[in-house]
Motif scaffolding. Structure first.
Motif, short mmCIF file in Angstrom:
data_model
loop_
_atom_site.label_atom_id
_atom_site.label_comp_id
_atom_site.label_asym_id
_atom_site.label_seq_id
_atom_site.Cartn_x
_atom_site.Cartn_y
_atom_site.Cartn_z
N ILE A 1 -2.30 2.60 4.78
CA ILE A 1 -2.96 2.01 5.77
C ILE A 1 -4.58 2.27 5.91
CG2 ILE A 1 -3.03 0.94 8.15
CD1 ILE A 1 -0.68 -0.15 6.52
N THR A 2 -5.42 1.44 5.64
CA THR A 2 -6.61 1.67 5.88
C THR A 2 -7.47 0.91 6.71
OG1 THR A 2 -7.38 -0.23 4.15
CG2 THR A 2 -6.79 2.36 3.45
N ARG A 3 -6.96 -0.28 7.50
CA ARG A 3 -7.66 -0.84 8.45
C ARG A 3 -6.50 -1.07 9.76
NH1 ARG A 3 -8.75 -3.71 3.54
NH2 ARG A 3 -11.02 -3.92 2.96
N CYS A 4 -7.19 -1.44 10.76
CA CYS A 4 -6.76 -1.70 12.00
C CYS A 4 -6.33 -3.07 11.89
CB CYS A 4 -7.66 -1.53 13.28
SG CYS A 4 -9.09 -2.67 13.26
N VAL A 5 -5.42 -3.73 12.86
CA VAL A 5 -4.71 -4.92 12.60
C VAL A 5 -5.85 -6.06 12.66
CG1 VAL A 5 -3.11 -6.53 13.84
CG2 VAL A 5 -2.52 -4.35 13.38
N PRO A 6 -6.69 -6.00 13.51
CA PRO A 6 -7.58 -6.83 13.76
C PRO A 6 -8.65 -7.15 12.21
CG PRO A 6 -7.72 -5.75 15.83
CD PRO A 6 -6.93 -5.10 14.91
N CYS A 7 -8.84 -6.11 11.78
CA CYS A 7 -9.73 -5.97 10.56
C CYS A 7 -8.85 -6.45 9.26
CB CYS A 7 -10.49 -4.63 10.37
SG CYS A 7 -11.78 -4.28 11.44
N GLN A 8 -7.75 -6.01 9.23
CA GLN A 8 -6.71 -6.36 8.29
C GLN A 8 -6.57 -7.85 8.33
OE1 GLN A 8 -5.50 -4.42 5.72
NE2 GLN A 8 -4.56 -6.35 4.83
N ASP B 1 -14.20 1.61 12.26
CA ASP B 1 -13.98 2.88 12.78
C ASP B 1 -13.31 3.07 13.97
OD1 ASP B 1 -14.54 5.65 11.89
OD2 ASP B 1 -16.22 5.81 13.08
N ARG B 2 -12.44 2.11 14.14
CA ARG B 2 -11.52 2.36 15.55
C ARG B 2 -10.20 3.21 14.90
NH1 ARG B 2 -11.32 -3.70 17.93
NH2 ARG B 2 -11.48 -4.09 15.52
N PRO C 1 0.98 -1.17 0.06
CA PRO C 1 0.18 0.09 0.02
C PRO C 1 0.82 1.13 0.10
CG PRO C 1 -0.03 -1.21 2.16
CD PRO C 1 0.92 -1.98 1.09
N SER C 2 0.39 2.43 -0.49
CA SER C 2 1.25 3.55 -0.64
C SER C 2 -0.03 4.77 -0.72
CB SER C 2 2.01 3.75 -1.97
OG SER C 2 1.12 3.79 -3.14
N GLY C 3 0.71 5.93 -0.37
CA GLY C 3 -0.21 7.00 -0.34
C GLY C 3 -0.39 7.37 1.36
N PRO C 4 -1.32 8.48 1.65
CA PRO C 4 -1.72 8.53 2.84
C PRO C 4 -2.44 7.37 3.76
CG PRO C 4 -2.89 9.85 1.44
CD PRO C 4 -1.92 8.93 0.72
N SER C 5 -2.35 7.29 4.97
CA SER C 5 -2.96 6.43 5.80
C SER C 5 -4.24 7.01 6.17
CB SER C 5 -2.33 5.80 6.98
OG SER C 5 -1.06 5.26 6.25
N LEU C 6 -5.42 6.21 6.49
CA LEU C 6 -6.45 6.80 7.38
C LEU C 6 -6.31 7.04 8.77
CD1 LEU C 6 -9.30 4.46 5.35
CD2 LEU C 6 -8.51 6.83 4.92
N THR C 7 -6.97 7.92 9.28
CA THR C 7 -6.63 7.92 10.81
C THR C 7 -7.73 6.79 11.41
OG1 THR C 7 -8.40 9.57 10.68
CG2 THR C 7 -6.07 10.34 10.87
N HIS C 8 -8.70 6.28 10.59
CA HIS C 8 -9.53 5.23 11.39
C HIS C 8 -9.75 4.21 10.41
CE1 HIS C 8 -10.32 8.89 14.21
NE2 HIS C 8 -10.81 7.87 15.02
N CYS C 9 -10.19 2.84 11.00
CA CYS C 9 -10.32 1.93 10.15
C CYS C 9 -11.59 2.20 9.24
CB CYS C 9 -10.44 0.74 11.16
SG CYS C 9 -10.78 -0.99 10.26
N GLN C 10 -11.21 1.77 8.01
CA GLN C 10 -12.57 1.75 7.07
C GLN C 10 -13.62 0.85 7.49
OE1 GLN C 10 -11.19 1.10 3.28
NE2 GLN C 10 -11.00 -0.99 3.34
N ASP C 11 -13.34 -0.47 8.26
CA ASP C 11 -14.41 -1.48 8.55
C ASP C 11 -15.07 -1.28 9.94
OD1 ASP C 11 -13.88 -2.76 6.11
OD2 ASP C 11 -12.24 -4.15 7.11
#
Length: 69
Positions: free
Chosen positions: A54-61, A41-42, A29-39
Motif C-alpha cells: 500500500i502506497t496511498r491513503c484511501v482518499p488519494c487511492q 503525506d498523511r 500490490p505486494s511487498g512492504p507498505s509505506l507508513t505515509h501516503c506518497q501523495d
C-alpha cells in the motif's frame, strides 16, 4: 415467453459479474507498505498497511483510480 425485463436483468448481472472478476484478476500490490501516503503525506492506518504494497491513503487511492491524479 421470457419477460424482457428478466432478460435485461440477467444481462446486467452477467456484465457485473464479468467486471468484478476482471477487477479481482488484476495485479495486486505486494511487498512492504509505506507508513505515509506518497501523495499527501498523511499516515496510512495500520489495518490498511497490513494488506501489503500500500502506497496511498484511501482518499488519494480513490482519486487515482478515478483518474484524477
Amino acid at each position: 415467453m421470457v419477460c424482457p425485463f428478466d432478460r435485461a436483468q440477467a444481462l446486467e448481472q452477467r456484465q457485473r459479474d464479468t467486471a468484478i472478476a476482471a477487477a479481482l484478476a488484476g495485479p495486486r500490490p505486494s511487498g512492504p507498505s509505506l507508513t505515509h501516503c506518497q501523495d499527501c503525506d498523511r499516515e496510512i492506518p495500520e489495518a490498511r498497511r497490513a494488506l501489503g504494497g500500500i502506497t496511498r491513503c484511501v482518499p488519494c487511492q480513490t482519486l487515482t483510480e478515478k483518474g484524477r491524479r
